[in-house]
Design an enzyme around this catalytic site. Structure first.
Site, PDB file in Angstrom:
ATOM      1  N   ASP A  18      42.548 -15.239  97.717  1.00  0.00           N
ATOM      2  CA  ASP A  18      43.202 -15.912  98.976  1.00  0.00           C
ATOM      3  C   ASP A  18      43.290 -17.311  98.449  1.00  0.00           C
ATOM      4  O   ASP A  18      42.259 -17.919  97.999  1.00  0.00           O
ATOM      5  CB  ASP A  18      42.078 -15.807 100.084  1.00  0.00           C
ATOM      6  N   ASP A 153      50.130  14.380 115.783  1.00  0.00           N
ATOM      7  CA  ASP A 153      50.099  14.125 117.081  1.00  0.00           C
ATOM      8  C   ASP A 153      49.115  13.269 117.355  1.00  0.00           C
ATOM      9  O   ASP A 153      49.215  12.406 118.300  1.00  0.00           O
ATOM     10  CB  ASP A 153      49.343  15.542 117.659  1.00  0.00           C
TER      11      ASP A 153
END
Lengths: 280, 207
Positions: A18, A153
């Site tokens: 980062d 599902d």
């Protein structure tokens, strides 16, 4: 096509850096930041340790930071001889072009692609899918997964209740978008790879969200990088064997010297994962 | 030791700079260029690249580098195509039906089979099929691939990798070499291959 039909990839280990204003930082859940050095030096060190790639995430990218970022990419291309990706604040094809021309191999798009998914297609069409990484930040906000059921599902790609939601702006902003459906969409638009981060796990060191990882791997036929939550070397093994990720991304376990990339790769190889040896 | 001049053909798409910087690291005077004068003077020519076949071929034609590349390959100088730069050497590609490639090598580039993830985006091991100055000491080396299309298997395939079957990884056809993988992104073994190429260019320069 489900990836279960395909020849498995050799796993990749990817340290993530980062970056803020040209310096490496790593936040705990992106809040508390600690300086861990020069990104180019760190990336070159990871190259020497046997890292398969490096990802830079420019967490505070904005237009006035663009020059710093291009300069970082420029320097990295001179010192690092493994692929590297840069992400953060890339909003247009021109942003991507600037970074690729400076020497980046891939650009990752996140918030801008959620706002305008066509950006993924534009980058893929212009520079090729292999340059276009779709970075997806996810939190569990919706329906619980019953009995670990990860069938289509349970994932509800149809707009109904679903367990995984896309977040933007470093995990702060909910979007109401189903992460599984979104992953399918960006892959169809031409993303060559998906960088999948569990914002619930990021910074916790509790391990990847394996259900999330596997749910995405099963619905796309492009490589998936698991990200968020690595605290031990076993977590890397789980990401590949249980999450079925093509690549595993980690930050703090490498940055603060707890483990080298070489140790990570030896550990993964010992668990039976096909992987490039660190000393190859 | 002399630094041979290597022209890295700049057709403006994607990351071409990494190839130039890694050739420099291995002892070349490597220049990212579209200047016909520089290319004519070069001891070796590199056609790098990332991207799609159609746009890259169009960019080569727009810049006139298609003719420069054909001329360099034809006059016997060490020539190296990398990734899409390998695929562009062929007559065409399934990626861009109807668009002619450089036609330096015979045959058509085709899509990887359906039983593998596309792109192949991973490190993989080279299996060298026969001696080649470019691939010296690289049998079994791990190198970085990112591609969905692949060159046809033929006698000029100098190395393969296994990806659901043998896949053409490197080509050696007289002075024309090419790699499907990215040597400039393949850590030590990749730099070794580029060093081998720089040495070939240096020898050609002396000759």
């Amino acid at each position: 096509m489900s990836s279960s039909d395909t020849v498995p990839s050799n796993a990749r280990v990817i340290p993530c850096l980062d970056v803020d204003a040209g310096r490496v930082v790593k936040g705990v859940n992106f809040v508390d930041l600690a300086d861990a050095g020069d990104p180019v030096e760190l990336a070159a060190r990871y190259d020497q340790q046997g890292a398969d790639e490096v990802v830079f995430l420019d967490i505070t990218a904005s237009s006035d930071r663009r020059e710093t970022t291009v300069e970082l990419v420029h320097r990295t291309a001179e010192e690092v001889f493994i692929p590297f990706t840069i992400g953060g604040g890339i909003r247009t094809v021109d942003d991507a072009r600037l970074l690729l021309r400076a020497g980046a191999d891939k650009v990752s798009v996140n918030t801008a692609a959620v706002n305008r998914p066509a950006l993924v297609a534009e980058i893929a069409d212009e520079f090729g899918s292999q340059c276009a990484v779709a970075s997806i930040d996810v939190r569990r906000t919706g329906a619980p997964i019953l009995d670990g059921d990860l069938s289509i599902d349970a994932r509800r790609t149809d707009g109904g209740a679903f367990p995984f939601e896309v977040f933007t702006h470093g995990g702060r902003t909910p979007t109401g978008i189903n992460a599984i459906a979104y992953a399918i969409r960006v892959a169809e638009l031409g993303a060559g790879e998906i960088l999948l981060t569990s914002m619930d796990r990021d910074g916790t060191r509790d391990g990847f969200d394996l259900e999330l990882t596997r749910a995405v791997v099963e619905v796309v036929n492009v490589p998936v990088i698991a990200s968020g939550g690595v605290g031990t070397l076993d977590h890397l093994v789980e990401g590949v064997l249980e999450g079925r990720a093509d690549a595993v991304l980690a930050a703090s376990i490498f940055h603060f010297g707890e483990h080298t990339v070489a140790e990570a790769k030896s550990h993964m190889a010992a668990a039976g994962i096909p992987i490039r040896p660190a000393d190859a | 030791m002399t630094r041979p001049l290597i022209a890295v053909l700049d057709y403006g798409i994607g990351n071409l700079r990494s190839a130039q910087k890694s050739l420099e690291r291995m002892g070349a005077d490597a220049r990212l260029t579209a200047d016909p004068g520089v290319i004519a003077d070069a001891d070796g020519v590199v056609l790098p690249g990332v991207g799609a076949f159609g746009p890259c071929m169009a960019a080569l034609e727009e810049t006139g580098l298609d003719k420069q590349a054909r001329a360099a390959a034809a006059d016997g100088r060490p020539f190296l195509g990398i990734c899409i730069g390998l695929q562009l050497l062929y007559e065409g590609s399934e990626e861009a039906p109807g668009i002619a490639g450089l036609g330096i090598l015979p045959g058509t580039v085709h899509l990887l089979p359906g039983n593998v993830k596309r792109p192949q985006m991973q490190w993989n091991r080279l299996e060298v099929r026969g001696p080649s100055p470019l691939l010296e000491s690289l049998d079994g080396a791990w190198v970085y691939f990112v591609h969905s299309f692949v060159a046809p298997m033929a006698d000029n395939v100098a190395a393969t990798c296994d990806y659901g079957g043998p896949v053409a990884a490197a080509i050696a056809d007289d002075n024309v070499w090419a790699t499907q993988f990215h040597p400039e992104k393949s850590a030590r073994p990749g730099l070794r291959l580029l060093e081998n190429f720089v040495n070939q260019a240096r020898t050609a320069a002396v000759r």
